[in-house]
Enzyme design. Structure first.
Site, mmCIF file in Angstrom:
data_model
loop_
_atom_site.group_PDB
_atom_site.id
_atom_site.type_symbol
_atom_site.label_atom_id
_atom_site.label_comp_id
_atom_site.label_asym_id
_atom_site.label_seq_id
_atom_site.Cartn_x
_atom_site.Cartn_y
_atom_site.Cartn_z
ATOM 1 C CB THR A 65 -15.776 -10.020 -2.463
ATOM 2 O OG1 THR A 65 -15.306 -10.139 -3.795
ATOM 3 C CG2 THR A 65 -16.263 -11.367 -1.987
ATOM 4 C CE1 TYR B 224 -16.679 -14.031 -5.756
ATOM 5 C CE2 TYR B 224 -17.623 -11.877 -5.310
ATOM 6 C CZ TYR B 224 -16.520 -12.686 -5.503
ATOM 7 O OH TYR B 224 -15.268 -12.142 -5.439
ATOM 8 C CB THR C 91 -9.516 -8.312 -2.128
ATOM 9 O OG1 THR C 91 -10.035 -9.182 -3.128
ATOM 10 C CG2 THR C 91 -10.221 -8.545 -0.809
ATOM 11 C CG ASP C 92 -10.002 -8.164 -7.735
ATOM 12 O OD1 ASP C 92 -9.720 -9.085 -6.943
ATOM 13 O OD2 ASP C 92 -10.799 -8.297 -8.679
ATOM 14 C CE LYS D 50 -7.126 -10.876 -4.267
ATOM 15 N NZ LYS D 50 -8.432 -10.576 -4.860
ATOM 16 C CD GLU E 159 21.474 -7.790 -13.370
ATOM 17 O OE1 GLU E 159 21.824 -8.298 -14.444
ATOM 18 O OE2 GLU E 159 20.641 -8.330 -12.609
#
Ligand code: ASP
Length: 372
Positions: A56, A69, A135-136, A208, A329
């Site tokens: 982006t 976008y 950013t993903d 993120k 566990e």
């Protein structure tokens, strides 16, 4: 104001922007010095290479207030030209590695990027590297680079949540801050860093947390490495775990990365997706378990059956923060599982892929999860 005072103030300002880099040799002209001495002062700025991959930060929309976008529309030269202030911090040059949304990040780009960074940091005239990214998947790329690039020089990733054309775009200041951190000698030896929205994160800790908010990245368990405000960086801690300096997975030993899939746990889960992952060629499976890496008894047995056949199975968690401990566990010793400890599922997958290039021994792999 006299011309000499003006020049002096400018040099002091440059020094502050450069974050105290030791090779900034500007003179703050002594009151008795001749005006010409200040005029000829030489500023040797750090040399930083910018590698652009898309995202982006290089995205564009048709209007400045439109949600829709496309990532990866702006080239590295345009990106550099958009933040001329960064040239006061470092000598910059750019290279385009790819121009994709980071949802499309893949092994080919990863290996190309890691090899290029490795070659660059080996050059005596390169002081640091900045990588622009989406950013993903930035947390995965940062962690991958943290594991394969052997250096103490700063490697800093940055990104943006708003495209370059947006009203109040966050990319330019993020880029400026990333250059400032890469140019700062105090950033060395802290592993791969991610600089977004004034915060400096370590590659192993950030994640993120919001699909749209500018303040999306958090380092929930171990906290920030530092902060940076208009280029002025403050460091609070070193890296968590082994990283760039002492990695046992240097990129020159990696040719391909084995397939590892992530399967999420949920109510009424059966073992079908675990088995399907292995049938598709996965050599390792990471379960994004519920709570402390838990899953239904049926899924647990399917996972144990795959572990018995030599598929390396890691228990991580779909919960956003907290560690997944061994033998809490689930009896990891009995089933032959690896506990992800501080790594979320996506970073567990990165480490497991690299681990599998060296060994299938779950004890050794658990040691790697403990150390990295
Ligand atoms: N989808 C974009 C990417 O990861 C999102 C971003 O960069 O913020 O490339």
């Amino acid at each position: 104001m006299s011309k000499r005072v003006l020049v002096t103030l400018t040099l002091v300002f440059l020094l502050a922007l450069a974050g105290g880099h030791e090779r900034v040799a500007a003179q703050t002209a002594a009151p008795t010095a001749a005006p010409t001495a200040a005029k000829t002062a030489q500023v040797s700025l750090p040399k930083i290479v910018v590698l652009a991959t898309g995202g982006t930060i290089a995205g564009a929309a048709e209007s400045d207030v439109q949600a829709g976008y496309k990532s990866g529309q702006v080239g590295v030269d345009q990106l550099l030209a958009a933040v001329p202030q960064a040239k006061k911090l470092a000598n910059l040059r750019g290279e385009q590695i790819s121009n994709i949304g980071s949802q499309d990040m893949n092994d080919e780009v990863w290996l190309k990027l890691a090899r290029r960074i490795s070659a660059l940091v080996a050059m005596p005239d390169v002081d640091g590297v900045v990588i622009t990214h989406g950013t993903d998947t930035i947390e995965e790329t940062a962690y991958f680079l943290n594991l394969v690039v052997k250096t103490r020089k700063p490697i800093v990733l940055t990104a943006a949540m708003r495209p370059s054309t947006a009203l109040s775009a966050d990319g330019p200041l993020n880029f400026f801050n990333a250059v400032a951190v890469a140019a700062n000698k105090d950033a060395a030896g802290r592993g791969v860093l991610v600089v977004v929205n004034d915060w400096i994160h370590g590659a192993s800790s950030l994640t993120k947390t919001s699909t749209t908010a500018v303040q999306t990245f958090l380092s929930p368990v171990s906290g920030l490495i530092g902060t940076v405000a208009y280029g002025d960086a403050e460091f609070y801690r070193g890296p968590v775990g082994r990283n760039t300096q002492d990695t046992e997975f240097p990129i020159d030993t990696i040719t391909t990365l084995p397939r590892v899939d992530i399967v999420m746990a949920y109510e009424n889960m059966d073992g079908a997706l675990i088995d399907a992952a292995v049938a598709a060629g996965a050599k390792g499976v990471v379960v994004a378990g519920v709570g402390n890496g838990n899953m239904t008894q049926v899924a647990l047995e399917a996972l144990a059956a795959q572990a018995k056949k030599g598929v390396v199975c890691v228990r991580s968690s779909r919960v956003a923060t907290g560690r997944v401990g061994r033998d809490v566990e689930v009896d990891d010793d009995k089933y032959g599982f690896v506990a992800s400890l501080g790594l979320n599922p996506q970073k567990s997958r990165v480490l497991l892929r690299l681990a599998l290039t060296k060994t299938k021994d779950v004890k050794v792999i658990q040691r790697m999860f403990d150390e990295y």
